[in-house]
Design a protein around this motif. Structure first.
Motif, PDB file in Angstrom:
ATOM      1  N   SER A  50      14.137  27.353   8.584  1.00  0.00           N
ATOM      2  CA  SER A  50      14.330  27.486   7.145  1.00  0.00           C
ATOM      3  C   SER A  50      13.240  28.380   6.552  1.00  0.00           C
ATOM      4  N   PRO A  51      13.600  29.508   5.976  1.00  0.00           N
ATOM      5  CA  PRO A  51      12.586  30.392   5.389  1.00  0.00           C
ATOM      6  C   PRO A  51      11.712  29.686   4.342  1.00  0.00           C
ATOM      7  N   ASP A  52      12.311  28.819   3.547  1.00  0.00           N
ATOM      8  CA  ASP A  52      11.544  28.082   2.538  1.00  0.00           C
ATOM      9  C   ASP A  52      10.485  27.198   3.186  1.00  0.00           C
ATOM     10  N   GLN A  53      10.883  26.496   4.238  1.00  0.00           N
ATOM     11  CA  GLN A  53       9.956  25.599   4.928  1.00  0.00           C
ATOM     12  C   GLN A  53       8.841  26.375   5.633  1.00  0.00           C
ATOM     13  N   VAL A  54       9.201  27.483   6.256  1.00  0.00           N
ATOM     14  CA  VAL A  54       8.201  28.314   6.935  1.00  0.00           C
ATOM     15  C   VAL A  54       7.196  28.854   5.922  1.00  0.00           C
ATOM     16  N   ALA A  55       7.675  29.318   4.795  1.00  0.00           N
ATOM     17  CA  ALA A  55       6.774  29.826   3.743  1.00  0.00           C
ATOM     18  C   ALA A  55       5.880  28.713   3.222  1.00  0.00           C
ATOM     19  N   SER A  56       6.450  27.557   3.009  1.00  0.00           N
ATOM     20  CA  SER A  56       5.675  26.417   2.511  1.00  0.00           C
ATOM     21  C   SER A  56       4.595  26.007   3.509  1.00  0.00           C
ATOM     22  N   GLN A  57       4.967  25.918   4.781  1.00  0.00           N
ATOM     23  CA  GLN A  57       3.990  25.545   5.813  1.00  0.00           C
ATOM     24  C   GLN A  57       2.880  26.590   5.922  1.00  0.00           C
ATOM     25  N   THR A  58       3.239  27.856   5.838  1.00  0.00           N
ATOM     26  CA  THR A  58       2.243  28.929   5.893  1.00  0.00           C
ATOM     27  C   THR A  58       1.287  28.842   4.705  1.00  0.00           C
ATOM     28  N   PHE A  59       1.836  28.572   3.534  1.00  0.00           N
ATOM     29  CA  PHE A  59       1.017  28.425   2.329  1.00  0.00           C
ATOM     30  C   PHE A  59       0.033  27.263   2.465  1.00  0.00           C
ATOM     31  N   PHE A  60       0.528  26.102   2.913  1.00  0.00           N
ATOM     32  CA  PHE A  60      -0.344  24.934   3.035  1.00  0.00           C
ATOM     33  C   PHE A  60      -1.409  25.131   4.117  1.00  0.00           C
ATOM     34  N   ALA A  70      -2.853  20.519   5.646  1.00  0.00           N
ATOM     35  CA  ALA A  70      -2.409  21.792   6.210  1.00  0.00           C
ATOM     36  C   ALA A  70      -1.296  21.616   7.238  1.00  0.00           C
ATOM     37  N   HIS A  71      -1.116  20.402   7.726  1.00  0.00           N
ATOM     38  CA  HIS A  71      -0.124  20.136   8.768  1.00  0.00           C
ATOM     39  C   HIS A  71       1.204  19.710   8.156  1.00  0.00           C
ATOM     40  N   PRO A  72       2.314  20.120   8.766  1.00  0.00           N
ATOM     41  CA  PRO A  72       3.621  19.726   8.235  1.00  0.00           C
ATOM     42  C   PRO A  72       3.816  18.214   8.287  1.00  0.00           C
ATOM     43  N   ILE A  73       4.467  17.681   7.297  1.00  0.00           N
ATOM     44  CA  ILE A  73       4.671  16.236   7.200  1.00  0.00           C
ATOM     45  C   ILE A  73       5.448  15.684   8.389  1.00  0.00           C
ATOM     46  N   ASP A  74       6.415  16.438   8.876  1.00  0.00           N
ATOM     47  CA  ASP A  74       7.249  15.957   9.979  1.00  0.00           C
ATOM     48  C   ASP A  74       6.608  16.147  11.347  1.00  0.00           C
ATOM     49  N   GLY A  75       5.410  16.701  11.409  1.00  0.00           N
ATOM     50  CA  GLY A  75       4.731  16.918  12.671  1.00  0.00           C
ATOM     51  C   GLY A  75       5.025  18.296  13.233  1.00  0.00           C
ATOM     52  N   GLU A  76       4.577  18.501  14.454  1.00  0.00           N
ATOM     53  CA  GLU A  76       4.780  19.759  15.155  1.00  0.00           C
ATOM     54  C   GLU A  76       5.260  19.449  16.560  1.00  0.00           C
ATOM     55  N   ILE A  77       6.033  20.347  17.130  1.00  0.00           N
ATOM     56  CA  ILE A  77       6.589  20.134  18.468  1.00  0.00           C
ATOM     57  C   ILE A  77       5.482  19.820  19.467  1.00  0.00           C
ATOM     58  N   LYS A  78       4.390  20.593  19.434  1.00  0.00           N
ATOM     59  CA  LYS A  78       3.319  20.411  20.428  1.00  0.00           C
ATOM     60  C   LYS A  78       2.662  19.030  20.312  1.00  0.00           C
ATOM     61  N   THR A  79       2.566  18.483  19.109  1.00  0.00           N
ATOM     62  CA  THR A  79       1.952  17.167  18.971  1.00  0.00           C
ATOM     63  C   THR A  79       2.949  16.058  19.286  1.00  0.00           C
ATOM     64  N   LEU A  80       4.208  16.278  18.976  1.00  0.00           N
ATOM     65  CA  LEU A  80       5.217  15.277  19.323  1.00  0.00           C
ATOM     66  C   LEU A  80       5.333  15.127  20.835  1.00  0.00           C
ATOM     67  N   ASP A  81       5.162  16.216  21.551  1.00  0.00           N
ATOM     68  CA  ASP A  81       5.271  16.189  23.014  1.00  0.00           C
ATOM     69  C   ASP A  81       4.220  15.298  23.670  1.00  0.00           C
ATOM     70  N   ILE A  82       3.041  15.197  23.079  1.00  0.00           N
ATOM     71  CA  ILE A  82       1.967  14.464  23.759  1.00  0.00           C
ATOM     72  C   ILE A  82       1.761  13.027  23.274  1.00  0.00           C
ATOM     73  N   ILE A  83       2.494  12.607  22.275  1.00  0.00           N
ATOM     74  CA  ILE A  83       2.369  11.219  21.810  1.00  0.00           C
ATOM     75  C   ILE A  83       3.019  10.295  22.841  1.00  0.00           C
ATOM     76  N   THR A  84       2.280   9.267  23.256  1.00  0.00           N
ATOM     77  CA  THR A  84       2.782   8.314  24.246  1.00  0.00           C
ATOM     78  C   THR A  84       3.093   6.979  23.584  1.00  0.00           C
ATOM     79  N   LEU A  85       3.784   6.136  24.313  1.00  0.00           N
ATOM     80  CA  LEU A  85       4.081   4.793  23.817  1.00  0.00           C
ATOM     81  C   LEU A  85       2.798   4.013  23.574  1.00  0.00           C
ATOM     82  N   GLU A  86       1.805   4.213  24.426  1.00  0.00           N
ATOM     83  CA  GLU A  86       0.516   3.544  24.244  1.00  0.00           C
ATOM     84  C   GLU A  86      -0.165   4.007  22.953  1.00  0.00           C
TER      85      GLU A  86
END
Length: 108
Positions: A50-60, A70-86
């Protein structure tokens, strides 16, 4: 030990992901975590298209730099990948406690 094991992850990303996961249900199986992580990745991917979301994330990012805002509310792919159940269980035990609870009332 009260430290979260995700050394290269923004605390806000972990918080947002854990609160999303724990809202309405407590995870007890790794398969549930994988399913919910994949669902959240779809949300993040959609925002990246979404161009709006990309612009907003870049601005923040430019405005807040190292601050959690500065981080997106929904997280980022790289951080979601490393979250464990623990990580989720540890977060829940540390932050979902009586001293952090609040009561909200509403009257129509």
């Amino acid at each position: 030990d009260s430290s979260i094991s995700l050394q290269n992850t923004c605390f806000f990303d972990v918080f947002q992901f854990c609160t999303t996961l724990l809202r309405g249900q407590l995870l007890v199986e790794l398969s549930h975590l994988k399913l919910l992580k994949n669902q959240q990745k779809m949300v993040v991917q959609h925002a990246l298209e979404s161009p709006d979301q990309v612009a907003s994330q870049t601005f923040f990012r430019a405005l807040y730099q190292a601050h959690p805002y500065a981080h997106p509310i929904d997280g980022e792919i790289k951080t979601l990948d490393i979250i464990t159940l623990e990580d989720v269980k540890h977060f829940y035990k540390r932050f979902f406690v009586t001293k952090n609870a609040g009561i909200l009332t509403h009257n129509k």
